[in-house]
Motif scaffolding. Structure first.
Motif, PDB file in Angstrom:
ATOM      1  N   SER A  60       0.816  -1.219   0.000  1.00 17.54           N
ATOM      2  CA  SER A  60       0.000   0.000   0.000  1.00 17.54           C
ATOM      3  C   SER A  60       0.853   1.274   0.000  1.00 17.54           C
ATOM      4  N   VAL A  61       2.159   1.120  -0.006  1.00 14.92           N
ATOM      5  CA  VAL A  61       3.059   2.281  -0.008  1.00 14.92           C
ATOM      6  C   VAL A  61       3.329   2.700  -1.452  1.00 14.92           C
ATOM      7  N   GLN A 110       5.307   9.853   1.597  1.00 13.51           N
ATOM      8  CA  GLN A 110       4.460  10.081   2.777  1.00 13.51           C
ATOM      9  C   GLN A 110       3.819   8.776   3.249  1.00 13.51           C
ATOM     10  N   ASP A 111       3.382   7.926   2.311  1.00 20.38           N
ATOM     11  CA  ASP A 111       2.844   6.610   2.686  1.00 20.38           C
ATOM     12  C   ASP A 111       3.894   5.821   3.461  1.00 20.38           C
ATOM     13  N   ASN A 142       4.308   7.226   6.978  1.00 11.54           N
ATOM     14  CA  ASN A 142       3.177   6.817   7.814  1.00 11.54           C
ATOM     15  C   ASN A 142       3.315   5.363   8.247  1.00 11.54           C
ATOM     16  N   THR A 143       3.717   4.498   7.326  1.00 13.57           N
ATOM     17  CA  THR A 143       3.894   3.077   7.635  1.00 13.57           C
ATOM     18  C   THR A 143       5.006   2.876   8.655  1.00 13.57           C
TER      19      THR A 143
END
Length: 83
Positions: free
Chosen positions: A65-66, A70-71, A74-75
């Protein structure tokens, strides 16, 4: 961007530079594959280097899902707080 996120971005940038052996200026909105030109092997090496740096394990379903930097931030933040 919070101070913690900025510090994490700096650390992630250092890891990526060591994997790619070149200077990289990361921005949160950058697409990791398209903007940085990473192939699947480079992504795998980058992921393993991040796991070593932060002493975490990044599940494949999380990495799927990255898309953007920014993803990734967040992960990593979520995984580090769970540790």
């Amino acid at each position: 961007m919070s101070e913690d996120q900025a510090a994490l971005l700096s650390e992630v940038s250092e890891v990526l530079e060591s994997v790619l052996n070149r200077k990289v200026e990361l921005k949160p909105e950058m697409n990791i594959v398209n903007d940085l030109g990473l192939d699947s092997i480079a992504v795998m090496n980058f992921t393993m280097a991040l796991e070593d740096k932060f002493d975490i394990s990044i599940p494949l379903h999380d990495m799927a899902s990255v898309v953007t930097v920014q993803d990734l931030l967040n992960t990593l933040s979520a995984l580090r707080s769970d540790a």
